[in-house]
Write a protein that holds these residues in place. Structure first.
Motif, short mmCIF file in Angstrom:
data_model
loop_
_atom_site.label_atom_id
_atom_site.label_comp_id
_atom_site.label_asym_id
_atom_site.label_seq_id
_atom_site.Cartn_x
_atom_site.Cartn_y
_atom_site.Cartn_z
N LEU B 15 0.76 -1.49 -0.30
CA LEU B 15 -0.14 0.08 -0.13
C LEU B 15 0.53 1.36 -0.18
O LEU B 15 1.91 1.62 0.78
N PRO B 16 0.79 2.47 -1.00
CA PRO B 16 1.44 3.37 -0.79
C PRO B 16 1.10 4.00 0.05
O PRO B 16 0.19 3.97 1.23
N GLN B 17 2.61 4.27 0.88
CA GLN B 17 2.60 4.89 2.60
C GLN B 17 2.11 6.37 2.27
O GLN B 17 1.60 7.17 3.39
N ARG B 18 2.07 7.06 1.14
CA ARG B 18 2.16 8.33 0.80
C ARG B 18 1.14 9.23 -0.04
O ARG B 18 1.12 9.34 -1.11
N VAL B 19 -0.03 9.39 -0.12
CA VAL B 19 -1.53 9.63 -0.52
C VAL B 19 -1.79 11.08 -0.53
O VAL B 19 -1.53 11.43 0.48
N HIS B 20 -2.81 11.04 -1.94
CA HIS B 20 -3.34 12.42 -1.89
C HIS B 20 -3.78 12.89 -2.59
O HIS B 20 -4.26 11.94 -3.48
N ILE B 21 -5.44 12.91 -1.97
CA ILE B 21 -6.26 12.42 -2.28
C ILE B 21 -7.08 14.35 -2.66
O ILE B 21 -6.90 15.44 -2.40
N VAL B 22 -7.69 14.47 -4.32
CA VAL B 22 -8.24 15.85 -4.66
C VAL B 22 -9.37 15.20 -4.57
O VAL B 22 -10.26 14.99 -5.67
N GLY B 23 -9.94 16.20 -4.32
CA GLY B 23 -11.32 16.56 -3.54
C GLY B 23 -11.93 15.41 -2.78
O GLY B 23 -11.83 14.46 -2.34
N ALA B 24 -12.89 16.25 -1.58
CA ALA B 24 -12.85 15.82 -0.63
C ALA B 24 -14.35 15.55 -0.38
O ALA B 24 -15.98 16.20 0.55
N GLY B 25 -15.01 14.80 -1.30
CA GLY B 25 -16.30 14.51 -1.54
C GLY B 25 -16.49 13.40 -0.58
O GLY B 25 -16.21 13.17 0.12
N LEU B 26 -18.19 12.41 -0.61
CA LEU B 26 -18.42 11.75 -0.53
C LEU B 26 -17.20 10.60 -0.87
O LEU B 26 -16.67 10.06 0.33
N LEU B 27 -16.88 10.39 -1.94
CA LEU B 27 -15.63 9.09 -2.30
C LEU B 27 -14.34 9.61 -1.61
O LEU B 27 -13.94 8.78 -1.04
N VAL B 47 -11.99 22.48 -3.65
CA VAL B 47 -11.83 23.26 -4.12
C VAL B 47 -11.83 24.63 -2.76
O VAL B 47 -12.22 25.73 -2.99
N SER B 48 -12.70 23.85 -1.71
CA SER B 48 -13.45 23.93 -1.45
C SER B 48 -12.67 23.80 0.50
O SER B 48 -13.26 22.70 0.60
N PRO B 49 -12.57 24.46 1.15
CA PRO B 49 -11.21 24.98 2.14
C PRO B 49 -12.14 24.78 3.06
O PRO B 49 -11.84 22.68 4.52
N THR B 50 -13.19 24.72 3.08
CA THR B 50 -14.52 24.11 4.46
C THR B 50 -14.53 22.65 4.24
O THR B 50 -14.36 21.43 5.00
N ALA B 51 -14.62 22.20 2.82
CA ALA B 51 -15.33 20.15 2.91
C ALA B 51 -13.56 19.92 3.21
O ALA B 51 -13.84 18.28 3.48
N ALA B 52 -12.33 20.37 2.08
CA ALA B 52 -11.32 20.11 3.38
C ALA B 52 -11.18 19.60 4.56
O ALA B 52 -10.94 18.55 4.96
N GLN B 53 -11.73 20.49 5.21
CA GLN B 53 -11.56 20.87 6.79
C GLN B 53 -12.18 19.77 7.39
O GLN B 53 -11.61 19.20 7.98
N LEU B 54 -13.67 19.74 6.80
CA LEU B 54 -14.37 19.13 7.23
C LEU B 54 -14.01 17.07 7.49
O LEU B 54 -14.00 17.01 8.75
N ALA B 55 -13.37 17.16 6.47
CA ALA B 55 -12.60 15.71 6.04
C ALA B 55 -11.53 15.16 6.42
O ALA B 55 -11.63 13.73 7.51
N ALA B 56 -11.07 16.33 7.42
CA ALA B 56 -10.01 16.36 7.88
C ALA B 56 -9.88 15.34 9.46
O ALA B 56 -9.87 15.17 10.28
N ASP B 57 -11.18 16.58 9.48
CA ASP B 57 -11.24 16.77 11.10
C ASP B 57 -11.90 15.48 11.23
O ASP B 57 -12.38 14.58 12.66
N MET B 58 -12.84 14.74 10.18
CA MET B 58 -13.65 13.43 10.71
C MET B 58 -12.71 12.20 10.39
O MET B 58 -12.85 11.21 10.42
#
Lengths: 386, 386
Positions: B15-27, B47-58
């Motif tokens: 499994l790749p140890q360093r993964v970057h995800i572009v887009g913090a929607g459901l998927l 593109v939405s900082p709020t969405a990204a932070q929400l996903a991070a908080d989760m």
């Protein structure tokens, strides 16, 4: 067209005390159970003596031919034999009111008219209880099959009020909501809400028959929903579609016009995207008009989502504590995903009970990620296929 | 076409140890949750900082741009911006493997090819996890969203094996079943199992928009199922349909041919009934090929139906006693009819547990009308509209 709706409870007229049901399938047997419970003396007949006896054993009535003093005959037989059975009983029982449960009313009335007229014809009142379930036959019969379901009754000026009252009282006695509709309006409506959707579900499902299995493996919940009724019985549906051919044809022609527009738009000429978006948006508009089960809007129940461990015992503890709160759970949905450590359970309750449920569960230490969030059925349900 | 399927567990590669995800929607957010649990270091951008932070908080990762040593980039953005984001990250990160989750693969690959070539292009491996749920956005993210779902991976001869292994390991790490499919085969398949069904569901639902309310009141469960996905988002689906226009058009043309035959048959000329019955029967054949949730057959779970009183507390007692039996309930379905004295509850359990459950419940005095009867989803589901 003229139509009016009256809640069963408000209907006038006494429940016929002597009812004969022709056909002991799901509808006939369920009606027998419900009318017996309501206090009527029910006799049953079926071309299959086994089916009739099974229904009788279940408490749906007594196996017998219609007695001379029968007040109401309900023909609950397959569509293609309903007209002849209605005529047969109108003639055999000169005092009885005769109704039926067939899904097409106009052609049936015409067929009956070709055989009987005048006072004899006036004793026939077509009806269509919009009830059923996934299983068929007397074995699937349920005393509550008709509760809170629409029961369409087709009458006209010539219909004797006291006979109409008998059918209304019967529908009301089994808990149905009576809808008075003209036959043609009924038939054009069911073509739209039932018959054409059946055809389109079948045509969509037919596209899967020759697919490589690796392709079918990509199916998601959206496809399963759209094609669930594609499993319906061809014999029954051939009768239904043929019986309502003109109305079904009208709806399918409309669908074909829209389909042609979408197919043309998929050439992606300028303006195409607006056509595609418009087709999906028009679907949104129509879908939102559909009432939920028992005529309730989909948001009738509020959802309380509870986080639970996916092990034995947790459900027991949860429901025991909900029971302690004295709150009735209308429905339950468990998140299907497997192999997880934590799962979630949606409890559907009457909105009035949400706050008590939320407070009570929180007080008992349950985790409620989004409290009394309403069901959001309009959230892109086909997201899964992105 | 060539295709092969390999159960995630059998996949090779770390499994790749360093993964970057572009887009913090459901998927994107769900993938972040699952990969974090699997031990990867995940960075998120949206593109939405709020969405990204929400996903991070989760717990889906850390909000940050892709680090130079990122091994895998997953573009989980809307279809119409996926190609440009793939190209952007191929160029920005000369060492990284780049994949995406878009629902159309052929046109996307062509678009990427127009911008990058050679070794740069070889670092792109398109994929499509067939996962989702009714709610959208990071707030609906779930760590188990991909478990037991198909994850399509599109590679070719030029794809470096070690990079392919990275994507396979990622899909396997989140519990998906890997399907290796060629882009064109994938696109023609999803046109059949997802895109064309979406169009037809929308066209059927659109027929309800102008109906009198008395007509819509006749809707039953069949219509609700066929039109559930008609509530899908027009913006999203315009992108999806346009992105797979040629394949969707092919399927819709097939449907129109069948539709024309049915419309012609509804004139009821000689031979018409055979055409109608054939259309419904062809639907039966296709519908039976659809796998159940998580690729399981619909009969994967056995059903035990229990008769219960419809008052608070009964469910608690039932589930408490099921818990005592140490049996896990996979799903629960309560019969919706209201106002009844007795209701029934369907308990879905693994077939191996049926006998213990039946014996245990009978011993405790519960009424089981039909014991461990299997789910019979093929029983005329549209019976309700008779």
């Amino acid at each position: 067209m003229s139509s009016s709706s009256s809640r069963g409870a408000a209907a006038t007229g006494a429940l016929p005390q002597r009812v004969h049901i022709v056909g002991a399938g799901l509808l006939g047997a369920s009606l027998g159970l419900a009318l017996t419970r309501a206090g009527a003396a029910v006799t049953l007949a079926d071309v299959s003596p086994t089916a009739a006896q099974l229904a009788a054993d279940m408490g749906a009535g007594t196996v017998a031919e219609a007695a001379a003093d029968t007040q109401l005959v309900v023909v609950a037989a397959p569509p293609d034999v309903t007209a002849s059975l209605v005529v047969e009983h109108l003639r055999r029982l000169p005092e009885a009111t005769v109704t039926d449960v067939a899904s097409v009313k106009g052609a049936l009335l015409d067929a009956v008219r070709r055989s009987v007229t005048g006072a004899e014809l006036d004793r026939y009142i077509g009806s269509h209880p919009m009830a059923g379930r996934e299983r068929s036959g007397a074995i699937a019969a349920r005393v509550d099959l008709f509760e809170d379901r629409p029961w369409v009754i087709c009458s006209d000026e010539a219909t004797p009020p006291e006979r109409l009252a008998q059918v209304v009282a019967t529908a009301s006695a089994v808990g149905s909501t009576v809808l008075h509709l003209e036959p043609d309006f009924h038939d054009s409506s069911v073509a739209r809400v039932s018959h054409a959707p059946q055809v389109m579900s079948s045509l969509v499902a037919a596209r899967l028959a020759r697919m490589p299995v690796e392709g079918v493996a990509l199916a998601g919940q959206g496809l399963r929903d759209v094609t669930r009724i594609a499993a319906s019985d061809p014999g029954l549906w051939t009768q239904i579609l043929a019986g309502n051919a003109a109305e079904v044809r009208t709806v399918l022609m409309e669908i074909r016009e829209d389909l042609d527009r979408v197919i043309a738009a998929l050439a992606l000429e300028p303006g195409a995207l607006a056509v595609l978006a418009g087709a999906i948006a028009a679907g949104n508009e129509g879908q939102q008009r559909i009432p939920g089960k028992h005529g309730q809007a989909p948001t009738q129940y509020a959802t309380v989502t509870v986080v639970i461990g996916d092990e034995p015992g947790n459900l027991g503890r949860l429901f025991a504590e909900v029971g302690e709160l004295g709150i009735n759970i209308e429905d339950v949905r468990i998140d299907h995903a497997t192999g997880r450590r934590l799962g979630s359970l949606d409890l559907f309750v009457l909105p009035a009970h949400v706050q008590d449920l939320v407070d009570g569960l929180l007080a008992r230490g349950w985790r409620l990620p989004d409290h009394a969030e309403k069901r959001t059925e309009a959230d892109t349900p086909n997201e899964g296929q992105r």
